[in-house]
Scaffold this motif. Structure first.
Motif: not given
Ligand code: SF4
Ligand code: SF4
Lengths: 452, 329
Positions: B8-17, B19-22, B327
Motif C-alpha cells: 500500500i505504501i509503495s503504490t501511487s500517488p507519489f505526490l502529496h498536497d 496540507a497535513t493534519t497537524p 458522477y
C-alpha cells in the motif's frame, strides 16, 4: 508553472479535481530523440489488454524490422512486430514490467540493422472498407498509447446501433512530469492530422475535438494553425489545467458538458476518445507501412541526470534507456512507470519498454518518503477532490474494516483510481490504495459467485 | 499483513498536497490568537489565566491517556483547550477550569478513541460538564473594566471551599438582559465586544473577520456559518416583525452571546460536522433552528452550546443518509 503568463486562458473543465505541481519543465522543451539500437530486444506477447499475441516465428529465424512476429490471438488482441533486423534467440518466459514472468520473443539485433522498413504492400487506405481498416489496425499492433494499452481497433469499431458523433483526440496529458504527448503534438502534428483524416474517413461524425490542457500553449497554437489548413471539422479546445483532466470521462464532461453514465462507454454518449500518439501511429502505418514498433516515452524525474523525450523501439531494456539519459543520481531512487499520480512502482529496470509505457519516472528517495498517517479528521477535502463525487472518506473507513459490500453501495467500483483523494488527504490515509485492493476483492468475489 | 501495508505504501500517488493534519490544526490555533488578545483587552489577565489552565488540563489529559502521543503536537488538544476557555466567564475559578479541561479531553475525545473518532465537540463537552457541575460559577459574569493585571472574580478560589471574598454581583450578559428585562445592548458594543460574557465570545466583529479568514484559507466549511446565520435571521425576522415588543431583533441574535464563536469555531469543527454538502446544510440549518428555539422559548438565555451538541449527535446519522450523487448515476 514558470511561464504562467504564457498560459492560454481556458474555462472548460470538469467539477472537482486537484492541482498538483506540474514538473513538466524538466523535459517539456527537450525535442524527441531517437534512442539508438541496442543488442537485445524482449517483446512480451501480452503488452495490451486482451488475449496475448501468438508467435509466428521460430528460434533462429531471421526477421526484418517491421515484420510481424506474433499474430493477434483473438479479436481483443493485436499483432506484434520486430523493431529491428535480427535473429530470434528465444521464445520463453521473461520479466514483464507488470512484475510477472511472461512469454516473450527475444531478438538479437543484426549489427547491420537500419531504420529501413520493408516496402508497404497495403492498398491505399482511401479504398479500404471499414472492416478492412479495422483488420489492418489490429494487424499493425496499434493500442491506446495513453497507458492502458487497449487495442485501438476495438475502440474504433462502432457497435451496431451506436454512432460516433464526436471524436476527441486526447492531448491533455494531465499527469505531472510526463511530456511525451506534448512533444508528439508539436513534432508529429502532420502525422496527427493525417491519422485523424484516416480515422474520420470511417467514423465520420459532426466534430473532431483536439483537447489540450492550457499549459501547452505552443502545441495549442501549432495545431490551431494546422487545423486551418484542413477540410475536417476540427477544433482545438484548450482545457483548464487540472488533474485528472485527461481521464476520458472528465474530458468528455469538460467539452460536452455531459456525464458518461456509470458502467457505460464514451460511445454511449456518441463519443470516441483516442490518445494523440495512437492517432499519429495510424498515419505511420497506413502511409509508411510502419507498424507499432516504437513509441515516444518521457524519461524524467528529479533523480535522472538528463530528462528527455525519446522515440524508443519497443522491447528496449529500460536500464539502457535510463543509461542513455545519463543514469540515476540518487542511490535509492523510486522508479515509476507512468506519472506520479497513477504510475506503477518498478523495482526492476531489467524489463523492456512496452507499448503501454508512457514514461519512466525516477524520483529521489527524499521525495517519496512516507508521510505520517493520522486519523481521518473528516475535513471533506477528499470529497471536494473526487471527480466522480464519490465519498472517499467513508469508503476509506469501510475499507479499513473490510466492509466490501458496503463499499460497493458507495460505488467504489466506479472509482477509476485517479488518486486525487489520496493526494489531498491531510491525514495521508491510503485511500485510493485501499480502493484498489477493495475493487479486486469485490471483483474476485463476484467471479467466484458466478462460478458457484 | 505486514506485506499488505508495504504494498500500500509503495503504490501511487507519489505526490502529496502541502496540507497535513497537524498543519491544519496549527493554523486554526493561530487564528484563535486574536480572540485571546481581545479577551485580554476586555477582561485582563483573567482571560489569559483561564486559557492557560484549560490548555494545560487538555494537554495533560491527552498526554496521560492518549494512545498515540503525537496528538500532543498535532494541535488538536490545544484547540480544545483554547476553545473551552473561550466559552467560560473570565472570573471563573481556575480549579474548575482545570476540571473542565480534563472533562473535555477525557469525556469528549479519549473515551471515543481519540482524534477523529469523537461524536461531540470536545470543548463543548467540557463546557456542558461545567454547566452541570457548577451552574452558579459559570453564570457569574464580569464587565470589561480595564483592570489588566488583577485576577478577577473567583479566579483564585480554592477547590470546594465557599469563598466569601467573591463579590456576588454578576453583570448580566446581553442575552440575559434581553431574556429577562427585554433590554437591548447597543449593537456597537456587541460588535466590538464591550459587554459582559465569555472570554472569547464577546467581540462579534473580530469573530466575523476571523471567520472570513478561515473560509478563505479553506479551513472551515463556509456553508456552516452561512446557513446558521441565514436560518437565525429568517426565523427571528419572522418573529420580530410580527411582535417587536416581544422578540429580539435578528441582528441582536447574530451578534450577542455565543452565536459568532459557535458559528466560526465550534460548529465548524471538522470531526463533528457532516461530510457531504447536503449533510452540512441539514446540520447547520438544524443548529440555527435550535438556537432560536432555545433562546426564545427555552429556560436559558443562551442556546448555542446545546444546539451544536444536539446536531453533533445527529451527525453520524446525517452522514449515513446523505450520500453524494455519484458522477454518471
Ligand atoms: S481528506 Fe482524509 S482526513 Fe479529510 S475527510 Fe478525506 S479521508 Fe478524512
Ligand atoms: S475515489 Fe477514486 S475516483 Fe475518486 S478521487 Fe479517489 S481515486 Fe479518484
Amino acid at each position: 508553472m514558470t511561464d504562467q503568463d504564457q498560459h492560454i486562458s481556458a474555462k472548460l473543465t470538469f467539477r472537482h479535481g486537484v492541482h498538483p505541481e506540474e514538473y513538466k519543465e524538466l523535459s517539456a522543451s527537450a525535442p524527441i530523440e531517437r534512442m539508438p539500437f541496442v543488442d537485445l530486444y524482449t517483446l512480451p506477447l501480452n503488452q495490451h489488454i486482451g488475449a496475448p499475441s501468438k508467435p509466428i516465428v521460430r528460434v533462429g529465424q531471421y526477421v526484418r524490422r517491421g515484420e510481424m512476429i506474433a499474430e493477434p490471438g483473438g479479436f481483443v488482441s493485436v499483432g506484434l512486430h520486430s523493431p529491428v533486423d535480427g535473429t530470434v534467440t528465444a521464445i520463453d518466459l521473461f520479466d514483464h514490467p507488470n512484475g510477472q514472468m511472461s512469454p516473450a520473443i527475444q531478438i538479437k539485433i543484426d549489427p547491420f540493422s537500419t531504420q529501413q522498413l520493408p516496402k508497404p504492400n497495403l492498398p491505399p487506405v482511401e479504398e479500404m472498407t471499414y472492416p478492412e481498416f479495422i483488420n489492418q489496425v489490429q494487424r499493425a499492433g496499434i493500442v491506446g498509447m495513453g497507458g492502458a494499452a487497449f487495442p485501438a481497433h476495438v475502440k474504433f469499431s462502432i457497435p451496431e446501433g451506436k454512432s460516433c458523433r464526436y471524436m476527441m483526440l486526447n492531448g491533455c496529458e494531465c499527469e505531472p512530469f510526463l511530456t511525451c504527448d506534448h512533444r508528439v503534438m508539436l513534432e508529429y502534428s502532420d502525422a496527427l492530422l493525417d491519422g485523424t483524416r484516416i480515422l474520420y474517413q470511417f467514423t465520420r461524425g459532426e466534430k473532431v475535438y483536439i483537447a489540450i490542457e492550457a499549459n501547452k500553449p505552443d502545441a495549442i497554437q501549432k495545431l490551431k494553425a494546422a487545423v486551418g489548413q484542413t477540410d475536417l471539422p476540427l477544433e482545438v479546445v484548450p482545457l483548464q489545467v487540472k488533474y485528472p483532466q485527461g481521464a476520458e470521462k472528465m474530458m468528455i464532461t469538460a467539452i460536452l458538458g455531459e456525464e458518461v453514465p456509470t458502467q457505460k462507454l464514451p460511445l454511449d454518449v456518441g463519443t470516441m476518445v483516442s490518445n494523440v500518439g495512437t492517432i499519429a501511429a495510424l498515419s505511420d502505418y497506413f502511409r509508411l507501412g510502419k507498424p507499432l514498433i516504437e513509441r515516444v516515452i518521457t524519461v524524467t524525474g528529479t533523480a535522472v541526470r538528463r530528462p528527455a523525450n525519446l522515440l524508443v523501439p519497443i522491447g528496449t531494456p529500460m536500464r539502457q534507456v535510463v543509461e542513455y539519459c545519463g543514469g540515476i543520481t540518487d542511490p535509492n531512487p523510486r522508479i515509476l512507470l507512468g506519472g506520479p499520480m497513477m504510475g506503477m512502482v518498478q523495482k526492476n529496470l531489467d524489463v523492456p519498454v512496452i507499448k503501454g509505457t508512457s514514461g519512466i519516472l525516477i524520483l529521489t528517495e527524499q521525495e517519496v518518503r512516507d508521510l505520517d498517517t493520522y486519523s481521518c479528521i473528516r475535513c471533506g477535502r477528499c470529497l471536494d477532490a473526487c471527480p466522480l463525487f464519490l465519498n472517499p472518506a467513508r469508503m476509506g473507513l469501510l475499507a479499513k474494516n473490510g466492509l466490501w459490500d458496503e463499499m460497493e453501495e458507495y460505488n467504489v467500483m466506479d472509482c477509476f483510481e485517479c488518486a486525487s483523494c489520496s493526494y489531498v488527504c491531510p491525514s495521508n490515509i491510503p485511500l485510493v490504495q485501499s480502493f484498489r485492493v477493495a475493487k479486486s476483492i469485490i471483483r474476485e468475489k463476484k467471479a467466484r459467485n458466478k462460478n458457484v | 499483513m505486514a506485506d499488505t501495508t508495504k504494498t500500500i505504501i509503495s503504490t501511487s500517488p507519489f505526490l502529496h498536497d502541502q496540507a497535513t493534519t497537524p498543519r491544519i490544526m496549527w493554523e486554526v490555533v493561530f487564528s484563535m490568537v486574536p480572540v485571546l488578545l481581545a479577551g485580554f483587552y476586555y477582561f485582563g489577565i483573567s482571560a489569559v489565566l483561564v486559557t492557560v489552565v484549560t490548555v494545560l488540563a487538555c494537554l495533560g489529559t491527552e498526554w496521560v491517556f492518549a494512545g498515540d502521543k503525537r496528538t500532543i503536537l498535532d494541535g488538536s488538544a490545544l484547540i480544545t483547550g483554547i476553545l473551552l476557555a473561550f466559552t467560560l466567564p473570565p472570573g471563573f475559578p481556575l480549579w474548575m477550569a482545570f476540571v473542565g479541561g480534563v472533562a473535555a479531553i477525557g469525556m469528549g475525545k479519549i473515551i471515543w478513541g481519540g482524534l477523529g473518532q469523537n461524536v461531540f465537540n470536545p470543548a463543548l463537552v467540557g463546557r456542558a460538564f461545567l454547566q452541570a457541575a457548577f451552574p452558579t460559577a459559570i453564570t457569574t459574569w464580569e464587565l470589561p473594566d480595564g483592570r489588566y493585571l488583577e485576577a478577577r472574580g473567583a479566579n483564585l478560589a480554592l477547590p470546594f471551599f465557599k469563598d466569601n471574598t467573591v463579590d456576588a454581583i454578576s453583570a448580566a450578559t446581553p442575552l440575559a438582559k434581553m431574556k429577562f428585562d427585554h433590554a437591548l445592548t447597543p449593537w456597537w458594543d456587541l460588535l466590538t465586544g464591550n459587554t459582559s460574557g465569555c472570554i472569547g465570545e464577546t467581540s462579534a466583529g473580530l469573530l466575523l473577520l476571523l471567520g472570513l479568514y478561515l473560509v478563505a484559507r479553506r479551513l472551515i466549511n463556509w456553508r456552516i456559518p452561512l446557513a446558521m446565520a441565514l436560518t437565525v435571521v429568517i426565523l427571528t425576522s419572522a418573529l420580530y416583525f410580527s411582535a417587536p415588543q416581544q422578540y429580539p431583533p435578528p441582528h441582536f441574535m447574530l451578534l450577542a452571546g455565543g452565536f459568532m464563536i459557535g458559528a466560526v469555531f465550534m460548529a465548524t469543527d471538522l470531526v463533528t460536522s457532516p461530510l457531504t454538502p447536503k449533510g452540512v446544510w441539514i446540520y447547520s440549518i438544524g443548529i440555527g433552528i435550535l438556537i432560536v428555539v432555545i433562546r426564545v422559548w427555552g429556560g436559558l438565555p443562551e442556546g448555542v452550546m446545546y444546539a451544536i451538541l444536539m446536531m453533533n449527535a445527529a451527525t453520524p446519522l446525517i452522514n449515513k443518509f446523505t450520500k453524494t450523487r455519484v458522477y454518471g448515476h
